[in-house]
Design a protein around this motif. Structure first.
Motif, PDB file in Angstrom:
ATOM      1  N   LEU A 121       0.821  -1.207   0.000  1.00 45.82           N
ATOM      2  CA  LEU A 121       0.000   0.000   0.000  1.00 45.82           C
ATOM      3  C   LEU A 121       0.859   1.263   0.000  1.00 45.82           C
ATOM      4  N   VAL A 122       1.989   1.213   0.667  1.00 55.39           N
ATOM      5  CA  VAL A 122       2.908   2.364   0.633  1.00 55.39           C
ATOM      6  C   VAL A 122       3.403   2.600  -0.791  1.00 55.39           C
ATOM      7  N   ASP A 123       3.753   1.544  -1.489  1.00 56.94           N
ATOM      8  CA  ASP A 123       4.178   1.681  -2.887  1.00 56.94           C
ATOM      9  C   ASP A 123       3.033   2.196  -3.748  1.00 56.94           C
ATOM     10  N   LEU A 124       1.818   1.723  -3.483  1.00 56.73           N
ATOM     11  CA  LEU A 124       0.665   2.190  -4.252  1.00 56.73           C
ATOM     12  C   LEU A 124       0.432   3.688  -4.046  1.00 56.73           C
ATOM     13  N   VAL A 125       0.568   4.141  -2.802  1.00 53.61           N
ATOM     14  CA  VAL A 125       0.407   5.565  -2.514  1.00 53.61           C
ATOM     15  C   VAL A 125       1.462   6.378  -3.242  1.00 53.61           C
ATOM     16  N   GLN A 126       2.688   5.894  -3.273  1.00 55.35           N
ATOM     17  CA  GLN A 126       3.753   6.618  -3.957  1.00 55.35           C
ATOM     18  C   GLN A 126       3.499   6.682  -5.469  1.00 55.35           C
ATOM     19  N   ILE A 127       2.930   5.639  -6.018  1.00 51.66           N
ATOM     20  CA  ILE A 127       2.622   5.644  -7.453  1.00 51.66           C
ATOM     21  C   ILE A 127       1.499   6.629  -7.762  1.00 51.66           C
ATOM     22  N   LYS A 128       0.482   6.669  -6.901  1.00 50.84           N
ATOM     23  CA  LYS A 128      -0.690   7.508  -7.163  1.00 50.84           C
ATOM     24  C   LYS A 128      -0.463   8.972  -6.793  1.00 50.84           C
ATOM     25  N   LEU A 129       0.228   9.231  -5.667  1.00 55.31           N
ATOM     26  CA  LEU A 129       0.332  10.591  -5.137  1.00 55.31           C
ATOM     27  C   LEU A 129       1.739  11.184  -5.185  1.00 55.31           C
ATOM     28  N   GLY A 130       2.711  10.383  -5.582  1.00 56.79           N
ATOM     29  CA  GLY A 130       4.086  10.878  -5.622  1.00 56.79           C
ATOM     30  C   GLY A 130       4.949  10.177  -4.583  1.00 56.79           C
ATOM     31  N   THR A 131       6.229  10.149  -4.829  1.00 54.64           N
ATOM     32  CA  THR A 131       7.149   9.428  -3.954  1.00 54.64           C
ATOM     33  C   THR A 131       7.341  10.160  -2.629  1.00 54.64           C
ATOM     34  N   LEU A 132       7.823   9.429  -1.637  1.00 58.11           N
ATOM     35  CA  LEU A 132       8.110  10.032  -0.336  1.00 58.11           C
ATOM     36  C   LEU A 132       9.247  11.038  -0.435  1.00 58.11           C
ATOM     37  N   CYS A 144       9.743  13.069  -2.711  1.00 54.90           N
ATOM     38  CA  CYS A 144       9.229  14.317  -3.269  1.00 54.90           C
ATOM     39  C   CYS A 144       8.677  15.244  -2.183  1.00 54.90           C
ATOM     40  N   GLY A 145       8.284  14.661  -1.044  1.00 51.43           N
ATOM     41  CA  GLY A 145       7.805  15.466   0.071  1.00 51.43           C
ATOM     42  C   GLY A 145       6.377  15.949  -0.056  1.00 51.43           C
ATOM     43  N   SER A 146       5.561  15.253  -0.808  1.00 44.50           N
ATOM     44  CA  SER A 146       4.171  15.663  -0.964  1.00 44.50           C
ATOM     45  C   SER A 146       3.403  15.457   0.345  1.00 44.50           C
ATOM     46  N   PRO A 147       2.678  16.486   0.819  1.00 49.02           N
ATOM     47  CA  PRO A 147       1.917  16.313   2.064  1.00 49.02           C
ATOM     48  C   PRO A 147       0.806  15.269   1.934  1.00 49.02           C
ATOM     49  N   HIS A 148       0.246  15.124   0.751  1.00 48.15           N
ATOM     50  CA  HIS A 148      -0.796  14.119   0.539  1.00 48.15           C
ATOM     51  C   HIS A 148      -0.228  12.711   0.698  1.00 48.15           C
ATOM     52  N   THR A 149       0.997  12.516   0.208  1.00 46.11           N
ATOM     53  CA  THR A 149       1.634  11.206   0.348  1.00 46.11           C
ATOM     54  C   THR A 149       1.894  10.878   1.813  1.00 46.11           C
ATOM     55  N   PHE A 150       2.431  11.836   2.553  1.00 49.05           N
ATOM     56  CA  PHE A 150       2.715  11.599   3.971  1.00 49.05           C
ATOM     57  C   PHE A 150       1.428  11.418   4.768  1.00 49.05           C
ATOM     58  N   ALA A 151       0.387  12.153   4.409  1.00 53.55           N
ATOM     59  CA  ALA A 151      -0.891  12.013   5.113  1.00 53.55           C
ATOM     60  C   ALA A 151      -1.514  10.640   4.882  1.00 53.55           C
ATOM     61  N   ALA A 152      -1.280  10.072   3.710  1.00 45.92           N
ATOM     62  CA  ALA A 152      -1.824   8.742   3.415  1.00 45.92           C
ATOM     63  C   ALA A 152      -0.982   7.626   4.012  1.00 45.92           C
ATOM     64  N   VAL A 153       0.344   7.842   4.064  1.00 49.92           N
ATOM     65  CA  VAL A 153       1.250   6.791   4.526  1.00 49.92           C
ATOM     66  C   VAL A 153       1.326   6.744   6.049  1.00 49.92           C
ATOM     67  N   ALA A 154       1.204   7.892   6.710  1.00 52.11           N
ATOM     68  CA  ALA A 154       1.381   7.958   8.164  1.00 52.11           C
ATOM     69  C   ALA A 154       0.470   6.996   8.932  1.00 52.11           C
ATOM     70  N   PRO A 155      -0.845   6.958   8.650  1.00 53.37           N
ATOM     71  CA  PRO A 155      -1.681   5.990   9.387  1.00 53.37           C
ATOM     72  C   PRO A 155      -1.266   4.545   9.156  1.00 53.37           C
ATOM     73  N   LEU A 156      -0.830   4.229   7.936  1.00 56.25           N
ATOM     74  CA  LEU A 156      -0.399   2.861   7.651  1.00 56.25           C
ATOM     75  C   LEU A 156       0.810   2.466   8.489  1.00 56.25           C
ATOM     76  N   LEU A 157       1.756   3.405   8.630  1.00 59.97           N
ATOM     77  CA  LEU A 157       3.007   3.093   9.321  1.00 59.97           C
ATOM     78  C   LEU A 157       2.912   3.254  10.831  1.00 59.97           C
ATOM     79  N   VAL A 158       1.794   3.766  11.315  1.00 55.86           N
ATOM     80  CA  VAL A 158       1.629   3.936  12.760  1.00 55.86           C
ATOM     81  C   VAL A 158       0.585   2.971  13.308  1.00 55.86           C
ATOM     82  N   LEU A 159      -0.606   2.996  12.735  1.00 53.56           N
ATOM     83  CA  LEU A 159      -1.706   2.206  13.289  1.00 53.56           C
ATOM     84  C   LEU A 159      -1.524   0.707  13.066  1.00 53.56           C
ATOM     85  N   VAL A 160      -1.178   0.334  11.835  1.00 49.67           N
ATOM     86  CA  VAL A 160      -1.073  -1.101  11.535  1.00 49.67           C
ATOM     87  C   VAL A 160       0.069  -1.779  12.301  1.00 49.67           C
TER      88      VAL A 160
END
Length: 200
Positions: free
Chosen positions: A154-165, A167-183
Motif C-alpha cells: 500500500l505504501v508503494d501504491l500511494v507513492q505511485i498515485k500521489l508521488g514518492t516520499l 518528493c515530500g508531498s503532504p498528501h503522500t505523507f498524510a496517506a502513509v502515516a496511518p499505515l506506518l503507525v496504526l497497523v
C-alpha cells in the motif's frame, strides 16, 4: 458393584475434565475459524488488487520528479504476491489443524446433551496440545507477515498515485502515516497477545 462403577464413571471430577477438554477444543476451533475468515477477506482483496491495479493512472500531474520509478511498481506487485502467499499459507495451516481436530474426535453414543431442545454430541479430540499450539502460532505469524507485506504494498501504491516520499508531498505523507503507525501498533499488540496465549 455395578452401581458404584457407574457412579465412578459419572463422577463430577471426570465430567469436569471432559468439559475442560471440550471447551479447549472448541476455543481452538473458534480461533482457527477466526484466522481463516480474516485471511480469506485479505486474500480476496489482494487478488482483486493484483488483477485491477493500474500503475499508469496517477494524480501527480506533470511533475515528473514526483513520479514513481520502475522499482516501486515492481515492489507493488511483489509485495502483493508476498502478502497473498502469506495469508494463503496461514489459512492452509489453520484449515489443516481444524481438520485434524475434527477427525481426531471420539464421540460416545450415550454422551449427548440437550441444549435449547437441540441435541449436542459431546466429543473430545485426542491431539497433541503442543503441536496444536505451535501450529496455531505459525498460522498467526503467517497472518502477521501477510499484513506487513500488505502495508508495504500500500505504501508503494500511494507513492505511485500521489508521488514518492522523497518528493515530500503532504498528501503522500498524510496517506502513509496511518499505515506506518496504526497497523504496526495493532500487529505488535496482536503478537504480544498471541505469545501470551501460547505460553499460558
Amino acid at each position: 458393584m455395578l452401581s458404584s462403577f457407574l457412579g465412578l464413571l459419572s463422577s463430577p471430577e471426570m465430567s469436569d475434565v471432559s468439559g475442560r477438554k471440550i471447551t479447549t477444543t472448541r476455543i481452538h476451533i473458534m480461533a482457527l475459524d477466526g484466522i481463516v475468515n480474516v485471511n480469506s477477506l485479505f486474500t480476496l482483496a489482494l487478488f482483486l488488487g493484483i488483477t485491477s491495479t493500474n500503475t499508469n493512472n496517477t494524480l501527480i500531474g506533470d511533475d515528473a520528479d514526483c513520479a514513481a520509478g520502475t522499482s516501486i511498481s515492481e515492489g507493488l506487485i511483489a509485495f502483493h504476491v508476498y502478502s497473498f502467499s502469506s495469508f494463503l499459507f496461514s489459512s492452509l495451516i489453520a484449515l489443516a489443524l481444524k481438520n485434524v481436530i475434527n477427525l481426531s474426535k471420539d464421540v460416545d453414543d450415550g454422551d449427548v446433551l440437550n441444549n435449547n431442545n437441540n441435541n449436542w454430541i459431546h466429543s473430545v479430540a485426542k491431539i497433541n496440545t503442543v503441536v496444536l499450539r505451535l501450529g496455531t502460532l505459525v498460522s498467526a505469524f503467517g497472518s502477521v507477515f501477510g499484513c506487513g507485506f500488505l502495508v508495504m504494498a500500500l505504501v508503494d501504491l500511494v507513492q505511485i498515485k500521489l508521488g514518492t516520499l522523497a518528493c515530500g508531498s503532504p498528501h503522500t505523507f498524510a496517506a502513509v502515516a496511518p499505515l506506518l503507525v496504526l497497523v504496526p501498533t495493532a500487529l505488535l499488540i496482536y503478537v504480544i497477545l498471541v505469545l501470551y496465549a501460547f505460553t499460558r
